[in-house]
Design an enzyme around this catalytic site. Sequence first.
Site, PDB file in Angstrom:
ATOM      1  NE  ARG A  66      -4.110   4.830   3.203  1.00 20.30           N
ATOM      2  CZ  ARG A  66      -5.461   4.489   3.007  1.00 20.30           C
ATOM      3  NH1 ARG A  66      -6.151   6.274   2.710  1.00 20.30           N
ATOM      4  NH2 ARG A  66      -6.623   3.564   3.356  1.00 20.30           N
ATOM      5  CD  GLU A  67      -1.023   0.742   4.795  1.00 20.04           C
ATOM      6  OE1 GLU A  67      -0.203  -0.275   4.307  1.00 20.04           O
ATOM      7  OE2 GLU A  67      -2.176   0.080   4.450  1.00 20.04           O
ATOM      8  CG  HIS A 121      -0.103  -3.836   4.694  1.00 15.47           C
ATOM      9  ND1 HIS A 121      -0.602  -3.332   3.943  1.00 15.47           N
ATOM     10  CD2 HIS A 121       0.372  -5.309   4.132  1.00 15.47           C
ATOM     11  CE1 HIS A 121      -0.862  -4.339   2.835  1.00 15.47           C
ATOM     12  NE2 HIS A 121       0.752  -5.645   3.218  1.00 15.47           N
ATOM     13  CB  SER A 122       1.141   1.386   8.416  1.00 18.07           C
ATOM     14  OG  SER A 122       1.262   2.222   7.845  1.00 18.07           O
ATOM     15  CG  HIS A 157      -1.879  -1.043   1.340  1.00 18.05           C
ATOM     16  ND1 HIS A 157      -2.785  -2.029   1.603  1.00 18.05           N
ATOM     17  CD2 HIS A 157      -2.648  -1.367  -0.249  1.00 18.05           C
ATOM     18  CE1 HIS A 157      -3.651  -2.355   1.933  1.00 18.05           C
ATOM     19  NE2 HIS A 157      -3.424  -2.434   0.613  1.00 18.05           N
ATOM     20  CD  GLU A 181      -2.846  -3.603   8.834  1.00 13.29           C
ATOM     21  OE1 GLU A 181      -2.018  -2.456   8.921  1.00 13.29           O
ATOM     22  OE2 GLU A 181      -2.497  -4.382   8.323  1.00 13.29           O
ATOM     23  NE  ARG A 225      -6.426  -0.294   0.482  1.00 17.20           N
ATOM     24  CZ  ARG A 225      -6.086  -0.392   0.989  1.00 17.20           C
ATOM     25  NH1 ARG A 225      -5.703  -0.115   2.425  1.00 17.20           N
ATOM     26  NH2 ARG A 225      -6.843  -2.210   1.835  1.00 17.20           N
TER      27      ARG A 225
HETATM   28  O1  0X9 Z   1      -6.623  -3.999   4.439  1.00 12.40           O
HETATM   29  C1  0X9 Z   1      -5.897  -4.533   3.963  1.00 12.40           C
HETATM   30  O2  0X9 Z   1      -5.498  -4.812   3.162  1.00 12.40           O
HETATM   31  C2  0X9 Z   1      -4.416  -4.569   5.358  1.00 12.40           C
HETATM   32  N1  0X9 Z   1      -5.010  -3.577   6.047  1.00 12.40           N
HETATM   33  S1  0X9 Z   1      -4.292  -1.783   5.891  1.00 12.40           S
HETATM   34  O3  0X9 Z   1      -5.161  -0.749   6.889  1.00 12.40           O
HETATM   35  N2  0X9 Z   1      -2.726  -2.130   5.772  1.00 12.40           N
HETATM   36  O4  0X9 Z   1      -5.249  -2.038   5.168  1.00 12.40           O
HETATM   37  C3  0X9 Z   1      -5.256  -5.707   6.221  1.00 12.40           C
HETATM   38  C4  0X9 Z   1      -4.735  -7.402   5.213  1.00 12.40           C
HETATM   39  C5  0X9 Z   1      -5.302  -8.341   6.139  1.00 12.40           C
HETATM   40  N3  0X9 Z   1      -5.136  -8.945   5.500  1.00 12.40           N
HETATM   41  C6  0X9 Z   1      -6.353  -9.623   5.053  1.00 12.40           C
HETATM   42  N4  0X9 Z   1      -7.517  -9.346   5.168  1.00 12.40           N
HETATM   43  N5  0X9 Z   1      -5.306 -10.857   3.496  1.00 12.40           N
HETATM   44 ZN    ZN Z   2      -1.812  -1.961   4.141  1.00 11.14          ZN
END
Ligand code: 0X9
Ligand code: ZN
Length: 430
Positions: free
Chosen positions: A191-192, A316-317, A189, A391, A246
Amino acid sequence: MSISIIAASLFVCTFVSADPIRFDGHKVLQILPHNVEQLEQVLQLHDLLDLDIWRLPRKNNISMDVYVEPEKLDHVLTEIKAIGADVKIWIDDLQKLIDEEKQPAKRSFHLPIPLHGKNAVFDHLSYHRFATIKQYLADVVTATQSMSTVNASLSTIGYSSEANEIQVLKVSRGDGQSRPSIFIDGGIHAREWISPATVLYFINQMVYGDEFDYAPQLLDKFDWYFAPVLNPDGYEYSHTTYRLWRKNRVPNGRNCYGTDLNRNFGYQWNPNVGGSTNVCSDVYSGTNAFSEKESTAVQTFLLNNNQNMVAYLTYHSYGQMWLYPWGYTSALPDDWQDLDAAAKIGTSALSELYGTQYTVGSSTNVLYSAAGGSDDWAKGGAGVKYSYTIELRDTGAHGFVLPQNQIEPNCRESWRGLAAFAMSLNARKG
Ligand code: 0X9
Ligand code: ZN
């Protein structure tokens, strides 16, 4: 509307501009629904007004972070109050945070910073542009050529839609022996920004040594693969134009750009579960699984290298969570207890330095359901047992805009967590 599709309509407009878009007076609200009905109503409102939910815990009675442009603020506040949920302004002026993010961090005694290339310093205390990161990786390779106990080699595993390299750095003992391996990526992503910074820090510690002397043990046990910036186009766009971008930057028509790479991996791919079929959505899942060059590059690389791959960690964050599959369902993998135990070893070691608390659990149960994540595919598609999304900091005070002075503590604690986690895998494998 079910919780599984709540993230399906995070819309972001596309801007074309020479200067970065400003966010003066833009707010992040913290909304606390008291029951499921209120949560549903808030989510309907978010759909209706195209709000960008930054953080969305799965359960009611835990607050959510929602980004709101100034034009929508009064209307949103009135509606939320009518629903009966609590609401407060959490980030008052996003531009102020973006400006503060850039403040230089003080160099710490914990981090010996080696010179690179033509005596240029790559400090691990700032957010760097993609070209600088590429140069750093090339310099690491050169540096290890004169080291006897560590070797680094760089491969390009694919190209982004804007033809930027997607690079993987292998770090190993370089003694001709092959070991079980661990793959770590960042920057899925855009922005992270703390995510690539963390992966680069790991590379630095592994190659040049670290204050805890973990590196030699980690290199004795594993071969390491690091991919610090899996979404280079989005990463650059978030630097040059739109800080909160993102997705990747593939053109979708309708003047909308980007697929959410973390909705595009091909294990139980389903845009209706936490993704979207709307090309303008911030969580657009793509035309089909692995429609994107960036996700395909990871797929090809992992399938060619998964014979002895023990762990896949994608950074990620934000939110401070150590998450394991599944993201597509609330059911758990058969071996979830192994994943849970190893994650807890990581988070408990991580917390020893500054007391930073992480939540451990399956991503659906801790966060929300979202299909097409790289973690689900690494486990379900590539058969890598210990697959996680981590995260990083913080829990919302700065969200994606983590100040540079937090890079070092975040990375230090994360390195400690990673080392404890990886060493425990080895111990358990006997
Ligand atoms: O939503 C996401 O892709 C992740 N959070 S973020 O805030 N960095 O965008 C979490 C992903 C967790 N894993 C799966 N859903 N498979
Ligand atoms: Zn992310």
